[in-house]
Design a protein around this motif. Sequence first.
Motif, PDB file in Angstrom:
ATOM      1  N   SER A  68       8.986  12.771  -4.322  1.00  0.00           N
ATOM      2  CA  SER A  68       9.023  11.325  -3.904  1.00  0.00           C
ATOM      3  C   SER A  68       7.960  11.111  -2.802  1.00  0.00           C
ATOM      4  CB  SER A  68      10.144  10.590  -3.648  1.00  0.00           C
ATOM      5  OG  SER A  68      10.772  11.231  -2.297  1.00  0.00           O
ATOM      6  N   SER A  69       7.516  10.040  -2.585  1.00  0.00           N
ATOM      7  CA  SER A  69       6.397   9.755  -1.366  1.00  0.00           C
ATOM      8  C   SER A  69       7.450   9.620  -0.057  1.00  0.00           C
ATOM      9  CB  SER A  69       5.757   8.499  -1.508  1.00  0.00           C
ATOM     10  OG  SER A  69       4.789   8.199  -0.647  1.00  0.00           O
ATOM     11  N   THR A  91       6.967   8.987   4.048  1.00  0.00           N
ATOM     12  CA  THR A  91       6.169   8.465   5.246  1.00  0.00           C
ATOM     13  C   THR A  91       6.753   8.909   6.605  1.00  0.00           C
ATOM     14  OG1 THR A  91       5.230   6.655   3.990  1.00  0.00           O
ATOM     15  CG2 THR A  91       5.002   6.640   6.281  1.00  0.00           C
ATOM     16  N   THR A 118       1.725   9.902   5.464  1.00  0.00           N
ATOM     17  CA  THR A 118       2.400   9.819   4.271  1.00  0.00           C
ATOM     18  C   THR A 118       1.980  11.329   3.292  1.00  0.00           C
ATOM     19  OG1 THR A 118       2.266   7.514   4.163  1.00  0.00           O
ATOM     20  CG2 THR A 118       2.705   8.742   1.848  1.00  0.00           C
ATOM     21  N   CYS A 119       3.158  11.864   2.919  1.00  0.00           N
ATOM     22  CA  CYS A 119       3.021  13.124   2.165  1.00  0.00           C
ATOM     23  C   CYS A 119       4.072  13.078   0.995  1.00  0.00           C
ATOM     24  CB  CYS A 119       3.318  14.399   3.070  1.00  0.00           C
ATOM     25  SG  CYS A 119       4.902  14.401   3.637  1.00  0.00           S
ATOM     26  N   THR A 120       4.073  13.982   0.182  1.00  0.00           N
ATOM     27  CA  THR A 120       4.851  14.171  -1.017  1.00  0.00           C
ATOM     28  C   THR A 120       6.047  15.154  -0.306  1.00  0.00           C
ATOM     29  OG1 THR A 120       2.981  14.213  -2.695  1.00  0.00           O
ATOM     30  CG2 THR A 120       5.291  15.086  -3.058  1.00  0.00           C
TER      31      THR A 120
END
Length: 258
Positions: free
Chosen positions: A54-55, A57, A95-97
């Motif tokens: 999921s994303s 932040t 923001t990363c996975t």
Amino acid sequence: FINGLDPNTTYHVRAYATNIAGTSYGSDKSFMTEAESNITVTHPNGGERFHVGSSLTITWTSAGTVGDVKIEYSNNNGDSWKTVIASTPNNGSYTCTTPDSVSEQCLVRISETDGYPSDTSNAVFSITNDPTITVTSPNGGETWEVGSSREITWTSAGTVNEVKIEYSTDNGANWSIVNASTPNDGSHTCTIPNTVSDRCLVRVSETDGYPSDTSNAVFSIISEPTITVTSPNGGETWEVGSSRDITWTSAGTVGNVK
């Protein structure tokens, strides 16, 4: 000595020596102090749950002079660290996975690239493969009117089948069903019931009760807006060409009228 000085203040230092004859030699110098630099992790900061893939932040604040930052995470409560990104602008957000690193002992650490200043999540958060639901609206602070058509929205991760939607008007002490089973398509439109309250919440869960999520904070349901004509309201006699007042009252949120 330096620790006792006020930040962002100009100071003068005088250094001198006195010879045997009593004559002083030396000079005055000035310098300005700066506030101590610091970084504060604001999200994730403990207790959150994120689904693999999921994303995510990551957010932080900083004070003083802080350049580019390094972001790391731990899945063993800080015993070891893995790099998310070695250098990114100090703009307060990245923001990363969410990595495939399932654990209930996760932390984030943010530091200037040289290692100082630095801060770590206040408490552990979780990375999971379990399915999740996240209510996105209403999620706190909204005002919805009785009788209006509104959209309840949510997101989900993992395998989530049909969902149940409920609402509370007493901050979660009791719940009423909006829809006992509706497709997990992220949206459900409903008519706001006549249950005026400023302590409302929405809860979305899979029909068996898990996973589940509730609005982050309360929202309000207010009375349906009304308009009431007061004049002319029946029985009056008005003459052609005369000037007359048409009057009305309103309640709730009413804009321009026709």
